[in-house]
Design a protein around this motif. Sequence first.
Motif, short mmCIF file in Angstrom:
data_model
loop_
_atom_site.label_atom_id
_atom_site.label_comp_id
_atom_site.label_asym_id
_atom_site.label_seq_id
_atom_site.Cartn_x
_atom_site.Cartn_y
_atom_site.Cartn_z
N LEU A 2 44.51 40.18 50.52
CA LEU A 2 44.08 38.45 49.88
C LEU A 2 45.75 37.73 49.20
O LEU A 2 46.48 37.03 50.11
CB LEU A 2 43.34 37.72 48.82
N LEU A 3 45.84 38.88 48.41
CA LEU A 3 46.88 38.78 47.17
C LEU A 3 48.27 39.21 48.68
O LEU A 3 49.35 38.66 48.37
CB LEU A 3 47.58 39.67 46.34
N LYS A 4 48.20 40.26 49.13
CA LYS A 4 49.13 40.36 50.47
C LYS A 4 49.27 39.03 51.28
O LYS A 4 50.92 38.96 51.39
CB LYS A 4 48.92 41.33 51.33
N LYS A 5 48.41 38.53 51.87
CA LYS A 5 48.65 37.53 52.50
C LYS A 5 49.35 36.36 51.99
O LYS A 5 50.33 35.55 52.38
CB LYS A 5 47.47 37.32 53.26
N VAL A 6 48.89 36.01 50.66
CA VAL A 6 50.13 35.12 50.30
C VAL A 6 50.84 35.31 49.73
O VAL A 6 51.90 34.76 49.44
CB VAL A 6 48.78 34.85 48.71
N PHE A 7 51.22 36.62 48.73
CA PHE A 7 52.24 36.59 48.33
C PHE A 7 53.67 37.61 48.99
O PHE A 7 54.67 37.46 48.43
CB PHE A 7 52.55 37.24 46.84
N GLU A 8 53.04 38.52 50.35
CA GLU A 8 53.88 39.33 50.97
C GLU A 8 54.71 40.32 50.43
O GLU A 8 54.41 41.57 49.51
CB GLU A 8 55.11 38.29 51.99
N LYS B 266 57.19 37.66 40.09
CA LYS B 266 56.43 37.56 40.60
C LYS B 266 55.19 37.30 39.81
O LYS B 266 54.18 37.03 40.85
CB LYS B 266 56.78 38.15 42.31
N VAL C 74 51.82 35.62 40.31
CA VAL C 74 49.96 36.41 41.32
C VAL C 74 49.05 35.87 40.05
O VAL C 74 47.92 35.64 40.40
CB VAL C 74 51.09 37.56 41.26
N PHE D 165 47.57 32.42 40.22
CA PHE D 165 46.79 32.48 41.68
C PHE D 165 45.47 33.32 41.34
O PHE D 165 44.09 32.81 41.63
CB PHE D 165 47.56 33.17 42.24
N GLU E 127 42.17 31.39 41.85
CA GLU E 127 41.43 31.19 43.75
C GLU E 127 39.64 31.28 43.05
O GLU E 127 39.17 31.99 42.31
CB GLU E 127 42.06 32.44 43.99
#
Lengths: 171, 372, 159
Positions: free
Chosen positions: C9-15, C37, C41, C44, C48
């Motif tokens: 989920l984090l990877k999808k939002v913050f790349e 970041k 993060v 979020f 979330e």
Amino acid sequence: MGILNRLDSRIEQFETGNLMITSVDKLLNYARLSSMWQMFFGLACCAIEMMATSASHYDLDRFGIIPRPSPRHCDIILISGTVTLKMASRIKRLYDQMPEPKYVLSMGSCSNCGGPYWEHGYHVLKGIDRIIPVDVYVPGCPPRPEALLEGLLKVQEKIRTQSIAKQIKKA
Amino acid sequence: MPEVRTEEMLINMGPQHPSTHGVLRLFLTLEGEIVKDVRPYIGYLHRCFEKHTEAMTYPQVIPYTDRMDYLNSMSNEWSYVLGLEKLMGIEVPERVEYIRVVMAELQRIASHLVALGTYGNDAGAFTPFLYSFIDREKVLELFEITCGARLLYNYFWVGGLSHDIPANFQSKVKAFIKEFEPNIKMYNDLLSYNKIFIERTANTGILPLDVAINAGATGPILRASGLKYDLRKDEPYSIYHKFDFEIPVAEQEVGTVGDSWNRYMVRIKEMVQSLRIIEQAIDNIPEGDVSSAVPKRVKPPVGEIYSRTETPKGELGYYIISDGSLNPYRVKARSPSFVNLSILPKISKGHMMADLVMILGSLDIVLGCIDR
Amino acid sequence: MDINDVYNLLKKVFEDGIGELKTGIPVEDCIYVEAGKIEAVCFFLRDEERLQFDALMCLSGVDKDKTTLTTVYHLYSYALKHRLTIKVDVPKDNPVVQSVYQVWSTAEWHERESYDLLGIKYEGNPDLRRILLPEDWEGHPLLKDYKVQEFYNGMKVPY
């Protein structure tokens, strides 16, 4: 006749009237050692034992040792716990504010010599005697209330042998 | 009438002050009697716990954990050894678990008794202090017959205990429960429901729940703000799941939820629950050897853990990093008092200065735990 | 949600803001986050719906090795009763991390402590001063190569 017994055997008593003769030192020392007012001041773990000593079970009051919040009322300061370098200058100031004659009782290993923090405690003062003179050391980590009481009795013993009259004469 | 000109006054409270519970310095900005701002200055008892851990072997750290929060040494040790046991995968004998629970709950009572006594002292009532220390002495005697120390025990070892309980321990604990239980009512009569005490504490220093959570409040302070949360129930460690007990939270009884009175009252109610746990545990201590699982050398594998337990003050956590050697690489202690004290500026603004003493007292801080 | 889901989920939002996911070390898994970041993060993670990490249990600074300092965040969710460990690595010659004070006010004192003992600077902390040691203390004691000063205020420091 508690007061007569505790003063000295050399006291002279007369059969008639409330008259007795003793030295000024004996009387003054008796008064001083029976009302050692203590600074209301705790530092660390030993302070809890100090509190336990002054609470009902061990009852410090019976020796006339009463905690006072201001250093200017006090005769004795109990260094009850670890003295850090940040706190050391404050303790020195508190000690300086106490009126003479004053006594210091170092309670517990930390204030005696740094205790368990002697080696790696970069922020711990290794012994309160590095900044103020100490009269009685009480070992222990923390000392039992009985040990503290004995230390206080040692301070009383010390007071008993001192002479205020001579000091006044000298001055 | 001409306009009265007022100026802000800056006042130092501590580090030597009768009601700061140790060597805490509060820097106050006052407008008359009203507190405008509080800035706590800590570190007057910083004894370098974390540096010590790096130079010591794992078991040698235990005495230093004792000295952090010196009012509840047993719980301090527990949190630390629990983490190591998890890291090393040690199965602790059932007898040890039972004794640990009894000890930790007795310690909770002892700690809350100090909180009660000194809080009464802060309010100007010296009598509860004298009574509570009589009861506390009885608890300390139980510890003393077990491990020889009154205050700092080094009793919980990794995988076991340093000493077994003596033969008469159970009967002595039961005698203590019998003596102590009626005294709680006495404390309530003496202090808790005393009109003056309620006037001093109710509706002061109100801590709303969302602020409490965001600021990291734990333990009685969080529960006094209304959240029914206790690690013993919500993240059960050891054998707490076996016991039947309640989590006391603030009720709309006196004052407002989250005020000083409720923080105080939660502690009193917790003592009752602790007694309940001890009662259930004391008769069921199984036979066994308390040191059978103690490893010869404590050498955890490379890894890290954050272990936390519910101490009388709140959540005490140790973040232990092991690099596979005999010494910890890093031990960080998350002390409950440290976080709880950081809330003080949030809840004391706008109160009278005399109330500040009561608010500070209700947080029940221990400076050894804050400064480490 | 287990840690893999959180990581994805984090990877999808913050790349790029999210580093690696470290599992397999005994007891605790963790997610590495970029120092610049971390505040976003954390916002979020707190807000979330599926995560709701409303409390910061602990923030610790660690002297990781000769060149790196680490800040470790232990998060907990009272609402969903789950926890997460996040780490931020910074180089020793420029140890700057974003402050998460705005997210959890617990962080304020913890960051000050980490600054005091390890010298990690938290950008955005409103009051980044020494907290435990005196203001005029030299060095950061929890660094592995820390040498204690000989004297402080005229008092000898080593035994």
